[in-house]
Design a protein around this motif. Sequence first.
Motif, PDB file in Angstrom:
ATOM      1  N   PHE A   1       0.682  -1.202  -0.037  1.00 58.91           N
ATOM      2  CA  PHE A   1       0.035  -0.027  -0.175  1.00 58.91           C
ATOM      3  C   PHE A   1       0.850   1.333  -0.015  1.00 58.91           C
ATOM      4  CE2 PHE A   1      -2.805  -3.008   2.366  1.00 58.91           C
ATOM      5  CZ  PHE A   1      -3.800  -2.919   1.372  1.00 58.91           C
ATOM      6  N   ASP A   2       0.255   2.251  -0.814  1.00 56.54           N
ATOM      7  CA  ASP A   2       0.920   3.635  -0.558  1.00 56.54           C
ATOM      8  C   ASP A   2       0.001   4.101   0.448  1.00 56.54           C
ATOM      9  OD1 ASP A   2       2.272   5.987  -1.764  1.00 56.54           O
ATOM     10  OD2 ASP A   2       0.335   6.667  -1.500  1.00 56.54           O
ATOM     11  N   LYS A   3       0.356   5.278   1.091  1.00 57.41           N
ATOM     12  CA  LYS A   3      -0.508   5.878   2.170  1.00 57.41           C
ATOM     13  C   LYS A   3      -1.779   6.301   1.805  1.00 57.41           C
ATOM     14  CE  LYS A   3       1.745  10.398   2.053  1.00 57.41           C
ATOM     15  NZ  LYS A   3       2.532  11.504   2.914  1.00 57.41           N
ATOM     16  N   SER A   4      -1.746   6.849   0.383  1.00 56.41           N
ATOM     17  CA  SER A   4      -3.194   7.356  -0.316  1.00 56.41           C
ATOM     18  C   SER A   4      -4.055   6.142  -0.680  1.00 56.41           C
ATOM     19  CB  SER A   4      -2.660   8.151  -1.427  1.00 56.41           C
ATOM     20  OG  SER A   4      -1.904   7.022  -2.671  1.00 56.41           O
TER      21      SER A   4
ATOM     22  N   GLY B   1      -9.285   6.042   6.791  1.00 55.90           N
ATOM     23  CA  GLY B   1     -10.050   5.480   8.153  1.00 55.90           C
ATOM     24  C   GLY B   1      -8.779   5.290   9.177  1.00 55.90           C
ATOM     25  N   VAL B   2      -8.866   5.091  10.587  1.00 55.18           N
ATOM     26  CA  VAL B   2      -8.369   5.129  11.610  1.00 55.18           C
ATOM     27  C   VAL B   2      -8.025   3.747  11.828  1.00 55.18           C
ATOM     28  CG1 VAL B   2      -9.170   7.195  12.465  1.00 55.18           C
ATOM     29  CG2 VAL B   2     -10.262   5.194  13.216  1.00 55.18           C
ATOM     30  N   ILE B   3      -7.047   3.282  12.740  1.00 52.98           N
ATOM     31  CA  ILE B   3      -6.836   2.213  13.171  1.00 52.98           C
ATOM     32  C   ILE B   3      -8.068   1.156  13.680  1.00 52.98           C
ATOM     33  CG2 ILE B   3      -5.866   2.558  15.514  1.00 52.98           C
ATOM     34  CD1 ILE B   3      -3.585   0.598  15.014  1.00 52.98           C
ATOM     35  N   GLY B   4      -7.977   0.079  13.370  1.00 53.46           N
ATOM     36  CA  GLY B   4      -9.288  -0.602  13.904  1.00 53.46           C
ATOM     37  C   GLY B   4     -10.311  -0.356  12.793  1.00 53.46           C
ATOM     38  N   ALA B   5     -10.331   0.512  11.770  1.00 51.86           N
ATOM     39  CA  ALA B   5     -11.157   0.536  10.873  1.00 51.86           C
ATOM     40  C   ALA B   5     -10.714   1.093   9.547  1.00 51.86           C
ATOM     41  CB  ALA B   5     -12.269   1.762  11.193  1.00 51.86           C
ATOM     42  N   HIS B   6      -9.451   0.475   9.079  1.00 52.52           N
ATOM     43  CA  HIS B   6      -8.952   0.817   8.004  1.00 52.52           C
ATOM     44  C   HIS B   6      -9.651   0.062   6.729  1.00 52.52           C
ATOM     45  CE1 HIS B   6      -4.793   2.020  10.339  1.00 52.52           C
ATOM     46  NE2 HIS B   6      -5.134   3.001   9.721  1.00 52.52           N
TER      47      HIS B   6
END
Length: 202
Positions: free
Chosen positions: A110-113, A117-122
């Motif tokens: 993965f690229d950051k783009s 979402g946040v951790i636990g909901a990526h």
Amino acid sequence: MRLLDDFLAPSSVSARETFTVAELSACALDGELFPVDAAYVFCDLPSDVASRARIVISRVDERCVVAGWSAAWVHDAIDRPPAHHTVALRDGLRIRLSPDRRYGIAQMSFDKSDVMGVIGAHVTTPLRTAIDLARFVSQDSRLDDVLVALMRCAQATALDVRNVLNRGTNLPYKQRAYRRLGAALATLENARGRSFSRSTSV
């Protein structure tokens, strides 16, 4: 006083301590909860991207990313969650899932783009989800409509698609993705043209 989670699942600690499966079903019948995948959500809370992603991730390591058809469901491109969820590992993460769980693990870069979402909901973004499905799904009658829905959600262009696909050399199924996503973009363009024609003829 202990607060309840935003959603309850029969397999979660809070649900086991608070409600049985029968009680959760009864609450749903009474209209206090509504079922979303394998969980129950309180009726005054939305079933949105964040909550659906949290429901999928709640059964695995919170650092996982919802991907594939599961991500398409999270983005509301399909009505029903898949029978077998797909989550992806990132940053060299290694986990083991027990065989009774309805999850598959994908190794993805993965690229950051590519992730929202946040951790636990990526979850993979609508564009990355569309590209993954366009590359790897061989045959599925839903695919064309799902790609259109995801590309509409992403508000993506052919240049956006090219920028993602050209990140890697010798990327498998790249031409298939170009062809399928080009067709999805053409469908969206035709739909916009018809809408414009109707608005100007009134």
